[in-house]
Design an enzyme around this catalytic site. Sequence first.
Site, PDB file in Angstrom:
ATOM      1  N   GLU A  47     -13.908 -40.897   6.630  1.00 39.30           N
ATOM      2  CA  GLU A  47     -13.343 -41.384   5.302  1.00 39.30           C
ATOM      3  C   GLU A  47     -13.927 -39.815   4.169  1.00 39.30           C
ATOM      4  OE1 GLU A  47     -13.136 -45.648   3.050  1.00 39.30           O
ATOM      5  OE2 GLU A  47     -14.791 -45.148   2.464  1.00 39.30           O
ATOM      6  N   CYS A  48     -13.345 -39.000   3.703  1.00 38.63           N
ATOM      7  CA  CYS A  48     -13.664 -38.152   2.904  1.00 38.63           C
ATOM      8  C   CYS A  48     -14.696 -37.411   3.553  1.00 38.63           C
ATOM      9  CB  CYS A  48     -13.946 -38.427   1.688  1.00 38.63           C
ATOM     10  SG  CYS A  48     -13.657 -36.805   0.547  1.00 38.63           S
ATOM     11  N   GLY A  49     -16.414 -37.376   3.523  1.00 37.52           N
ATOM     12  CA  GLY A  49     -16.806 -36.538   3.664  1.00 37.52           C
ATOM     13  C   GLY A  49     -17.024 -36.764   5.393  1.00 37.52           C
ATOM     14  N   THR A 150      -9.706 -39.817   7.403  1.00 35.94           N
ATOM     15  CA  THR A 150      -8.974 -40.232   5.995  1.00 35.94           C
ATOM     16  C   THR A 150      -9.355 -39.492   4.907  1.00 35.94           C
ATOM     17  OG1 THR A 150      -7.579 -41.376   4.534  1.00 35.94           O
ATOM     18  CG2 THR A 150      -9.455 -42.828   5.459  1.00 35.94           C
TER      19      THR A 150
END
Length: 205
Positions: A47-49, A150
């Site tokens: 996720e993200c990072g 994502t």
Amino acid sequence: AGLPPELDALYLGGGFPETHAAALAANDGFRAAVRRAADQGMPMYAECGGLMYLGRSIQTPQGDCHPMAGVLPYDFLMGKSPQGHGYTILEVTGENPYFPKGALLKGHEFHYSRLEPEPGPEADLVFRVNRGAGICRGLDGLIYKNVLATYTHLHALGALEWAPALVRRARTFQSRRLAAGNLSDISAPDTEDSSAGKPRRKVMG
């Protein structure tokens, strides 16, 4: 440092890897281990990072470039203002390891980065963004083998399919690891079962 030899799945949560990009880049043994495990089909959710860490590099607004794991063929360029910020609603439109097609996922995003190059139509993006920014063109959710990455952050209690699917994938990977004797001897499978039990293609780019 590498990955623990008995690891059967990897969750790469969100955060701000750009603030520790130099230290992450310096740990080249861990970066190589993550890339090798992804190539071997280890289940990973990012996720993200975590998505950013799986890319080729993170480039700061000052122009510094720090290599990352290189699982996904994209560089992450940091901007001075948010590229996505707020609640998200994602519709699952493509085959993936963790969610059935048609599922609606609710979460949030907050990121200053964008991908370069922008993923083209050939890229395997399995989420339609009904609310939010996502990765590009109203899409999110990059797939590589058993990796799903994502920009959206999910809460496990709000996406009940996710944890059981990750555990199922981990058990399958564990069986392959034990049969091979150790993590480094696992060969990449030609196909994997989708979360709905259907065969899925070996991806991506």
